[in-house]
Design an enzyme around this catalytic site. Structure first.
Site: not given
Ligand code: GA4
Length: 321
Positions: A196, A198, A253, A263
């Protein structure tokens, strides 16, 4: 000064192709040039000489380890993550799963949401205090890195980027991820956290000394990042890619869990206020027609993100038709 890590190999079975991940000494007067170069080339770098107290890092790691060692019935009182709180396996709301347990905390809610309160109810006050102090440190580090970017790119007004992560309305969060050790080394790759990008401006990641993090290069090759518990890894997010009109790369990443060691990683996602309008910066891209992305508020982008799956290409929402 940029110190280049020794060559890394994508996979020992593949033909070795050396990949050099930039390392930036954050105390070096020339750091800003190296930060920008790394954000353009990789969307990623390792920051050393960061000035965060090592006893704070040790303490937070110990307290988080204690939390994850609690019986499931206690941890579940702080879950399921909605998105904040304690989560196990399920990531986000759309069916993504990983070989992971985590705590997701909102940085500006005074840690007072119901699920968050439940996280700390199961632990000593020392955990909450360490989390609060760590979040302040991470806010400072994100802001410092964005200031370097502002100076190096000549961004006006001066604090345009750093202010976004510094104001009390900043929508930042902290994630603590725990990947349990495997009894046997798995025969094939096992995904801890799927690929994914960020969504925020930048993310600052620290982990214990266990491997697993991989980044995707511009040519699509996945590269293992050697762990280093004394440094921080900085990841460019979608919002910074948009604001630099694609000059900086929001790097894909993922985390694989192929080791017999557990981890533990902590990632601070530095995000702008919900009402902030995100678009390519006019000081970098004066002409409308040169802008690759349209304007959206962070709130709009975030809401869209929650409707997607982890690996989806979310930046398409920003792209002009
Ligand atoms: C990816 C980056 C961060 O971990 C996060 C994730 C969020 C979550 O886990 O609630 C998201 C993901 C992240 C992006 C798309 C959506 C929202 C899970 C998901 C499938 C906390 C963020 O801000 O975006």
């Amino acid at each position: 000064m940029v110190v280049l890590l020794p060559p890394l190999y994508v996979n020992p079975k593949c033909k070795p192709s050396p990949v050099l991940i930039p390392v930036v000494d954050l105390t070096n007067p020339g750091a800003k040039t190296h930060v920008v170069k790394a954000c353009e080339e990789f969307g990623f770098f390792k920051g050393v000489n960061h000035g965060v107290r090592s006893d704070l890092l040790t303490q937070l790691e110990q307290e988080a380890t204690k939390f994850f060692a609690l019986p499931h019935c206690l941890k579940d009182k702080a879950g399921p993550a909605d998105p904040f709180g304690y989560g196990s396996k399920r990531i986000g709301l759309n069916g993504d799963v990983g070989s992971i347990e985590y705590i997701l905390l909102n940085a500006n809610s005074n840690l007072s949401s119901t699920k968050t309160t439940a996280v700390f109810r199961q632990t000593h006050a020392i955990f909450r205090e360490a989390v609060e102090e760590y979040m302040e440190e991470m806010k400072g580090m994100s802001s410092k890195i964005l200031e370097m970017v502002e100076v190096e790119l000549g961004i006006m007004p001066k604090e345009k980027l750093s202010k976004l992560v510094n104001v009390k309305e900043s929508d930042s969060c902290l994630r603590m991820n725990y990947y349990k050790e495997k009894e046997e080394t798995p025969a094939k790759e096992e995904i801890g956290f799927g690929e994914h990008t960020d969504p925020q401006l930048i993310s600052v990641l620290r982990s214990n000394d266990t491997e697993g993090l991989q980044i995707c290069l511009k040519d699509g090759t996945w590269v293992a990042v050697p762990p280093d518990h004394s440094s921080f890894f900085v990841i460019v997010g979608d919002t910074l890619q948009v604001m630099t009109n694609g000059r900086f790369k929001s790097v894909k990443h993922r985390v694989l869990t192929n080791t017999k060691k557990s981890r533990l990683s902590m990632i601070y996602f530095a995000g702008p206020p919900l009402t902030e309008k995100i678009a390519p910066l006019s000081c970098l891209v004066p002409k409308q027609e040169d802008r690759l992305y349209k304007e959206l508020t962070w709130s709009q982008y975030k809401s869209f993100g929650y409707k997607t799956k982890l690996g989806d290409y979310r930046l398409s929402f920003f792209e002009k038709q």
